[in-house]
Motif scaffolding. Sequence first.
Motif, PDB file in Angstrom:
ATOM      1  N   GLY A   1     102.507 -17.496  82.738  1.00 39.22           N
ATOM      2  CA  GLY A   1     103.228 -16.633  83.663  1.00 39.22           C
ATOM      3  C   GLY A   1     102.796 -16.782  85.098  1.00 39.22           C
ATOM      4  O   GLY A   1     103.532 -16.419  86.019  1.00 39.22           O
ATOM      5  N   ALA A   2     101.599 -17.319  85.313  1.00 37.80           N
ATOM      6  CA  ALA A   2     101.095 -17.456  86.680  1.00 37.80           C
ATOM      7  C   ALA A   2     100.714 -18.890  87.010  1.00 37.80           C
ATOM      8  O   ALA A   2     100.003 -19.135  87.976  1.00 37.80           O
ATOM      9  CB  ALA A   2      99.882 -16.551  86.875  1.00 37.80           C
ATOM     10  N   GLN A   3     101.150 -19.846  86.198  1.00 33.14           N
ATOM     11  CA  GLN A   3     100.837 -21.238  86.483  1.00 33.14           C
ATOM     12  C   GLN A   3     102.000 -22.131  86.096  1.00 33.14           C
ATOM     13  O   GLN A   3     102.870 -21.750  85.305  1.00 33.14           O
ATOM     14  CB  GLN A   3      99.564 -21.684  85.750  1.00 33.14           C
ATOM     15  CG  GLN A   3      99.726 -21.825  84.250  1.00 33.14           C
ATOM     16  CD  GLN A   3      98.463 -22.333  83.589  1.00 33.14           C
ATOM     17  OE1 GLN A   3      97.531 -21.593  83.338  1.00 33.14           O
ATOM     18  NE2 GLN A   3      98.425 -23.616  83.292  1.00 33.14           N
ATOM     19  N   ALA A   4     102.001 -23.325  86.677  1.00 36.12           N
ATOM     20  CA  ALA A   4     103.083 -24.275  86.427  1.00 36.12           C
ATOM     21  C   ALA A   4     102.859 -24.988  85.095  1.00 36.12           C
ATOM     22  O   ALA A   4     101.750 -25.034  84.565  1.00 36.12           O
ATOM     23  CB  ALA A   4     103.149 -25.290  87.563  1.00 36.12           C
ATOM     24  N   HIS A   5     103.948 -25.546  84.556  1.00 38.17           N
ATOM     25  CA  HIS A   5     103.829 -26.328  83.331  1.00 38.17           C
ATOM     26  C   HIS A   5     103.190 -27.688  83.621  1.00 38.17           C
ATOM     27  O   HIS A   5     102.443 -28.213  82.793  1.00 38.17           O
ATOM     28  CB  HIS A   5     105.202 -26.515  82.686  1.00 38.17           C
ATOM     29  CG  HIS A   5     105.849 -25.221  82.307  1.00 38.17           C
ATOM     30  ND1 HIS A   5     107.209 -25.076  82.126  1.00 38.17           N
ATOM     31  CD2 HIS A   5     105.320 -23.984  82.087  1.00 38.17           C
ATOM     32  CE1 HIS A   5     107.481 -23.821  81.806  1.00 38.17           C
ATOM     33  NE2 HIS A   5     106.354 -23.151  81.779  1.00 38.17           N
ATOM     34  N   ILE A   6     103.502 -28.259  84.774  1.00 43.28           N
ATOM     35  CA  ILE A   6     102.900 -29.525  85.214  1.00 43.28           C
ATOM     36  C   ILE A   6     102.566 -29.388  86.696  1.00 43.28           C
ATOM     37  O   ILE A   6     103.372 -28.852  87.468  1.00 43.28           O
ATOM     38  CB  ILE A   6     103.839 -30.722  84.983  1.00 43.28           C
ATOM     39  CG1 ILE A   6     104.081 -30.950  83.488  1.00 43.28           C
ATOM     40  CG2 ILE A   6     103.267 -31.986  85.618  1.00 43.28           C
ATOM     41  CD1 ILE A   6     105.021 -32.107  83.192  1.00 43.28           C
ATOM     42  N   THR A   7     101.398 -29.868  87.097  1.00 47.14           N
ATOM     43  CA  THR A   7     100.980 -29.822  88.490  1.00 47.14           C
ATOM     44  C   THR A   7     100.726 -31.239  88.990  1.00 47.14           C
ATOM     45  O   THR A   7     100.029 -32.025  88.324  1.00 47.14           O
ATOM     46  CB  THR A   7      99.695 -28.985  88.657  1.00 47.14           C
ATOM     47  OG1 THR A   7      99.918 -27.668  88.147  1.00 47.14           O
ATOM     48  CG2 THR A   7      99.306 -28.882  90.122  1.00 47.14           C
TER      49      THR A   7
END
Length: 408
Positions: A57-63
Amino acid sequence: MLIWPGFELRVALRFLREGRMQTLLIIVGVAAGVAVIAYISALVNGLQSNTLAKTLGAQAHITVRAPDDVVIPAALESPGTAAWTQTQPRAQRLRSVANWQALMPLLERLPAVAGVSPMVSGAGLALRGEAVQSIALMGVDLDRYDRVVGLRAKVVSGTARLAPGEAIIGRELASDLGVRVGDRLTVKTGSLGDAVRVTALVDLGVKDLNRRTVIVPLRAAQNLLALPGGATSLDLTLHNVWVAQALAQELRGQFAYKIESWQESNAQLVSALNAQSVSTSIIRGVVLAVVVLGIASVLVVSVVQKSREIGILRAMGATRGQILRVFLVQGAVVSGLGSVLGLALAVALIWLFTTFVRGSDGLPLFSITLLPGTALQVALIATVCGVLAAIAPARRAAALDPAQAIRL
């Protein structure tokens, strides 16, 4: 020959009625097994979905980030020679993703990608009066970032807005600094600082994140972190979170960037989820084995008790195949009725869990539901196992010699 329609079903139901207590016990046993399987499946699915929702909920799936700074040796070692060297790791600095403006459209065109958001992030301090808190400063394009983490849905006070000179902060940080929506605070990064007005408080699902998150416009963060026109990362959200690892591996083969999936960032969580899934499968297998053994044992007893009736039916013209199918039908009937009763019991258990099991805040721990697909799968597996459990008793019944069976 006894070939009227429904012969096997009629005989099977009559045998089941005559042994009412045995029939009732095995149906209850099947129902208990199905209820346990369905309830545990729904519980684990709900727990994993809730865990993933809070984690992602607070992070991307890929960075996508710039590659790390590394020390390059001054000269290559010659084969067969030994050299004593000591390499000091290079301190990492804020670096922009090279050509990130041109990279974004390429990533957005990928079928698996639902959204891409540039971000500038770094450490800083938040000051209000005498209160000072260390923060994680994030500069974003609000509309793009909202598509990645659903930021607007996490607002607990105020309205999510990021015009120049405005900021969104975590609610724990607001409590520590003693600020409310509309108040001002100072954000400092090194020798640079800026006063911002709070437009919204957000709950990111993790108190530590809420205690240190300050979100400002992208350009403001670029200025505060001395990274004009840059972006320290590109955050990707996907239509299917489980393809993140494969897509990250594919992107690493195409671009010279540091690309990390959420599975790599949360390796321990993924291991825990896999262990949980394996444990659930083992429990389901054990319960199904108990159900199969229960049905088989009851039908074996039924064959012994009904030997005379089986012999009479054979003498009247019933074939071995018909006798075989009689007991297979019995297995299907008891497992089918037990499956229906078990699913109803599982729904009742789920209702009890969601109604009476509460967290410290008085709200349900997490939501669980028995999906129709899961219910149908469990019922079909239980019914098939019931039929398979009846094969051995059915073959034994079909092999009885009519004359010998009648004399028993």
